[in-house]
Design an enzyme around this catalytic site. Structure first.
Site, PDB file in Angstrom:
ATOM      1  N   SER A   1       0.793  -1.235   0.000  1.00 57.50           N
ATOM      2  CA  SER A   1       0.000   0.000   0.000  1.00 57.50           C
ATOM      3  C   SER A   1       0.822   1.280   0.000  1.00 57.50           C
ATOM      4  O   SER A   1       0.251   2.373  -0.082  1.00 57.50           O
ATOM      5  CB  SER A   1      -0.953   0.015   1.200  1.00 57.50           C
TER       6      SER A   1
ATOM      7  N   LYS B   1       0.066   3.818  -2.574  1.00 56.95           N
ATOM      8  CA  LYS B   1      -0.923   4.896  -2.443  1.00 56.95           C
ATOM      9  C   LYS B   1      -0.286   6.271  -2.278  1.00 56.95           C
ATOM     10  O   LYS B   1      -0.978   7.284  -2.370  1.00 56.95           O
ATOM     11  CB  LYS B   1      -1.874   4.594  -1.280  1.00 56.95           C
TER      12      LYS B   1
ATOM     13  N   SER C   1      -6.115   3.404   4.697  1.00 56.51           N
ATOM     14  CA  SER C   1      -5.465   2.627   3.646  1.00 56.51           C
ATOM     15  C   SER C   1      -6.472   1.849   2.806  1.00 56.51           C
ATOM     16  O   SER C   1      -6.204   0.725   2.362  1.00 56.51           O
ATOM     17  CB  SER C   1      -4.420   1.657   4.227  1.00 56.51           C
TER      18      SER C   1
ATOM     19  N   LYS D   1       3.141   6.294   5.283  1.00 62.36           N
ATOM     20  CA  LYS D   1       2.246   5.318   4.665  1.00 62.36           C
ATOM     21  C   LYS D   1       2.806   3.925   4.895  1.00 62.36           C
ATOM     22  O   LYS D   1       3.985   3.663   4.642  1.00 62.36           O
ATOM     23  CB  LYS D   1       2.115   5.584   3.159  1.00 62.36           C
TER      24      LYS D   1
END
Length: 395
Positions: free
Chosen positions: A77, A80, A137, A240
């Site tokens: 992720s 992202k 997320s 993140k």
């Protein structure tokens, strides 16, 4: 006497008075302190279990620590970050707005993995989708944003790859906007640090608004930010996470102390706790043992050298961007700055045209160089000025 004879006579008289003005100047901004105490040795960087990692000083783009930083690996992720980057870019350009309502497609709604828990057919604002993607997320939120900004997911992914190329992310390829496992979907630790750095620089208002948020509730479900360092260290302001079986536990995070911003990326750790501890260890190492030293500010006039064949006889020169260097703690006193300008500057000169170099040393070691540029344009002068200065250049 003819006009031509008068001109030749005048030029001979003027040329006789010309003194060679060859310019090769060195400006020392800081001299080493005599008998300065020896530098304290810096401890070795922490050794981490992560598959790859990097610690970047954002103000100087200098790498402090790295291991396998150019190895392409599944980023999960952390993907992202690029999805956020493109949404922020669309917001900044006015292409979309935070208040825009996005109709949730079946494709977005049925995404697996982490979710914001949006519902198919419902409308959700861009602002809330950003919170769902960054804080929670949510793969569903990331897909909905990609479809809205790109018109469809495939177009958005193409833009992700084009942007990576433009930013110099040479070990990155995207297959989707979420980081859901797909063959060939990879990023390197260095590429992630480049992306994160540029995101913070270009979109500071959106970065601080969304990435530092610790929790978000949607559809009656409260979820906490998976970036646990936000809860541990008040100087950490965003990051993140990512996790899949193939990628392991990953984290890209950033913090700021005394104006110094560091970005830490750890990829492929064995647990959530490990990625947090190892990223924190990198940040603590950088802040504890290194510091930023301002060299010169953008736009400050560092010299005013002569210009030939221009409407002006001189030009102010300096730096186009602030210059900062990274040095070990307490070694600012051993930093010296020198500037070398080109011997003869000839018009026309444009704003930001390189006219020399500024060099920064720590002791005998060169640690940074930067172009010195013209701070004002100098158009070409007239015929008479050009002829007179041509004579000067002979001497």
């Amino acid at each position: 006497m003819t006009n031509a004879a008068i001109l030749r006579s005048g030029m001979r008289i003027f040329a006789a008075a010309v003194i060679s003005t060859s310019l090769m100047s060195t400006v020392m901004a800081a001299e080493p302190v005599p008998d300065a105490p020896a530098a304290m040795p810096i401890p070795g960087a922490p050794v981490l279990s992560a598959r790859s990692y990097i610690l970047l000083d954002a103000n100087t783009d200098q790498t402090i620590v790295e291991k396998n930083a150019d190895q392409p690996v599944p980023p999960a992720s952390i993907t992202k970050l690029m999805t956020s980057y493109l949404v922020f870019s669309a917001l900044k350009s006015g292409q979309i707005h935070l208040t825009d309502m996005v109709t949730i497609s079946k494709n977005a709604w049925q995404m697996q993995g982490s979710k914001m828990f949006i519902e198919v057919g419902k409308q959700v604002s861009v602002e809330n989708l950003l919170r769902g993607m960054i804080v929670q997320s949510g793969n569903d939120a990331a897909t909905a944003l990609a479809e809205y900004v790109g018109g469809n997911q495939a177009t958005f992914v193409s833009e992700m790859n084009a942007t990576a190329k433009k930013l110099g992310m040479t070990h990155t390829h995207y297959e989707d906007p979420t980081g859901w496992p797909a063959p060939g979907h990879v990023m390197s630790a260095r590429d992630i640090s480049i992306l994160f750095d540029d995101l913070v620089r270009r979109f500071p208002e959106y970065y601080h608004e969304f990435f530092r948020q610790k929790e978000f509730t949607w559809n009656g479900i409260k979820q906490y930010n998976r970036e646990k360092l936000l809860f541990r260290d008040n100087w950490v302001d965003g990051g993140k996470t990512g996790h899949t079986d193939e990628a392991g536990f990953c984290l890209a995070t950033s913090g700021q102390q005394n104006g110094m911003r560091l970005i830490a990326v750890v990829l492929g750790t064995e647990s959530d706790e490990a990625r947090n501890n190892e990223a924190e260890a990198l940040l603590n190492y950088g802040f504890r043992f290194f510091e930023n030293v301002p060299v010169r500010k953008a736009g400050d006039v560092l010299a005013t050298p002569a210009v030939y064949k221009g409407v002006s006889n001189s030009v102010p020169v300096g730096l186009a961007k602030d210059m900062i260097v990274l040095v070990p703690k307490d070694q600012a006193k051993n930093v010296t700055v020198s500037m070398t300008l080109k011997p003869k500057l000839i018009a026309p000169l444009s704003v930001d045209q390189p006219v020399g170099t500024i060099t920064v040393k720590q002791g005998d070691k060169v640690i940074a160089t930067r172009d010195v540029v013209a701070l004002k344009a100098v158009p070409k002068g007239g015929f008479f000025k050009s002829m007179v200065d041509s004579v000067k250049l002979w001497f």
